[in-house]
Design an enzyme around this catalytic site. Sequence first.
Site, short mmCIF file in Angstrom:
data_model
loop_
_atom_site.label_atom_id
_atom_site.label_comp_id
_atom_site.label_asym_id
_atom_site.label_seq_id
_atom_site.Cartn_x
_atom_site.Cartn_y
_atom_site.Cartn_z
N ASN A 151 0.74 -1.12 0.10
CA ASN A 151 -0.19 0.01 0.06
C ASN A 151 0.74 1.24 0.10
O ASN A 151 0.48 2.26 -0.44
CB ASN A 151 -0.88 0.18 1.39
CG ASN A 151 -0.27 -0.34 2.26
OD1 ASN A 151 0.45 -1.55 2.37
ND2 ASN A 151 -0.48 0.29 3.63
N GLN A 179 -4.80 -4.14 -2.12
CA GLN A 179 -4.33 -2.92 -3.31
C GLN A 179 -4.02 -3.38 -4.57
O GLN A 179 -3.83 -2.69 -5.55
CB GLN A 179 -2.78 -2.25 -2.79
CG GLN A 179 -2.94 -1.70 -1.38
CD GLN A 179 -3.58 -0.30 -1.48
OE1 GLN A 179 -4.08 0.05 -2.57
NE2 GLN A 179 -4.19 0.12 -0.16
N SER A 199 -10.64 -5.46 -0.10
CA SER A 199 -11.64 -4.63 0.94
C SER A 199 -12.44 -3.55 -0.31
O SER A 199 -11.82 -3.17 -1.48
CB SER A 199 -10.83 -3.60 1.44
OG SER A 199 -11.60 -2.73 2.12
N HIS A 201 -13.41 -0.64 0.13
CA HIS A 201 -13.36 0.74 -0.25
C HIS A 201 -12.20 1.37 -1.04
O HIS A 201 -11.67 2.30 -1.23
CB HIS A 201 -13.44 1.53 1.30
CG HIS A 201 -12.15 1.44 2.04
ND1 HIS A 201 -11.19 2.48 2.26
CD2 HIS A 201 -11.78 0.36 2.97
CE1 HIS A 201 -10.38 1.75 3.10
NE2 HIS A 201 -10.67 0.46 3.40
N THR A 236 -25.68 -11.21 10.16
CA THR A 236 -26.52 -10.86 9.31
C THR A 236 -25.80 -9.86 8.07
O THR A 236 -24.93 -8.97 8.43
CB THR A 236 -27.73 -10.10 9.63
OG1 THR A 236 -28.57 -10.62 10.61
CG2 THR A 236 -28.89 -9.61 8.31
N CYS A 324 -3.33 4.21 7.50
CA CYS A 324 -3.47 3.57 8.81
C CYS A 324 -2.73 3.63 10.02
O CYS A 324 -2.75 3.23 11.09
CB CYS A 324 -3.58 2.02 8.65
SG CYS A 324 -4.33 1.64 6.98
N1 PMP Z 1 -4.46 -4.54 3.56
C1 PMP Z 1 -4.00 -3.34 2.64
C2 PMP Z 1 -2.84 -3.63 1.99
C3 PMP Z 1 -4.41 -2.29 2.97
O1 PMP Z 1 -4.04 -1.09 2.33
C4 PMP Z 1 -5.49 -1.82 3.72
C5 PMP Z 1 -6.35 -0.71 3.82
N2 PMP Z 1 -5.52 0.36 4.14
C6 PMP Z 1 -6.30 -2.99 4.47
C7 PMP Z 1 -5.44 -4.22 4.47
C8 PMP Z 1 -7.36 -2.82 5.31
O2 PMP Z 1 -8.39 -2.76 4.78
P1 PMP Z 1 -9.82 -2.39 5.54
O3 PMP Z 1 -9.85 -0.86 5.89
O4 PMP Z 1 -11.16 -2.89 4.55
O5 PMP Z 1 -9.86 -3.25 6.63
#
Ligand code: PMP
Length: 379
Positions: A151, A179, A199, A201, A236, A324
């Site tokens: 990432n 990613q 993911s 988003h 659910t 993060c």
């Molecule tokens: N793995 C990677 C490589 C990511 O970039 C991210 C998001 N920053 C995640 C896991 C975590 O994803 P989520 O926010 O859906 O928990």
Amino acid sequence: MSNIIYFDNNATTKCTQEVFEAMEPYFTKQFGNPSSIYNLGTEVKEEIQKARKNVAKLLNAELDEIIFTSGASESNTTAIMSAVRNNPNKKHIITTKIEHASIMETMKYLKSIGYEVTHLSVDNFGRIDLQQLKKEIRSDTFLISIMMANNEIGNIYPIKEIAEIIKGKDILFHTDATQAVGKIPIDVKNLNINTLAFSGHKVNAPKGVGVLYIKKDTPFVPLIFGHQEKNRRGGTENVPYIIGLGKAVELILEDNYKSSEKIKELRDYFETEIKNNIEDFIIYGDVNNRLCNTSNIAFKGVNAEELLLMLESFNIYVSTGSACNSEIAEPSHVLKACNADMQNYSPIRISIGKYNTKEEVEYVIKTLIKVIRILRKKN
Ligand code: PMP
């Protein structure tokens, strides 16, 4: 040009209007529980299956190999903890030093309760050494977890080659493909992995929904117990979000990675223009084997946080590394693993998305040239 120039698409992406519209009826009209046997439920269940079908097609997986979760963090934790619970007599895991926090923190916990975790090191370009991997495999290794793409620096890792090394050994292989999905084609049949996470988003679906691929016949213990997802993920279903993710994946299938080519052109144009106009900068990562959209770039003597704030005053949004980790004032563990000279070269991460335009890239270049000049004069 819109007001916000958003170049932080590895942190999250905008939910596409079409995705949002596909989700909307499932909040107020088609609000049934997919487990109910009347129409209001069964219709919703069918829509979830359509979303699952899209995801399966994207990964070249079977329908039953896909489960929906709350995101990649849950998918990663589920895959790792399932491997742990299926191997009570083995104690050794191999991963890398550059994984996402959801993997790193799970490993930290496992170490605290007696597991041995080998974190493969990386070279200055963030590359792992497959010979080192081979050497680290032990008779009590039960899990290897290596991300498909990073990432922060965007490096793509040799998942197929790693699977070849593991083949025939009694070891489960998990990959965090968060990613990579939507940016590079993924064929799980060809890759031979046991589990894969991603993911919503990061692919223009909402936050709070994700996928775990579980290869058929992979031993599996759920993290959340319950009867949904064929007893593999209780709770659910998050119906609107799953349908949104299904729509986002449908758009990826239709696009067939044409956007990746366009994004790569924009990223390469950005880096070329920076090279032509700004002296003394470096790009972190493996520039020849990166995701199409990522540029982790550092300008000598320019503090990344100051730069980020300056850019924000011009409505440009980038990151200083991984979103993060932004609450933690520690330098990036990924760049630390790459032996980066972050004192002199502290990086910002530019990650381009499907909806960025050349006009926006030009604005970012122009602003960067101006801002770097100001910051360098100041220091
Ligand atoms: N793995 C990677 C490589 C990511 O970039 C991210 C998001 N920053 C995640 C896991 C975590 O994803 P989520 O926010 O859906 O928990």
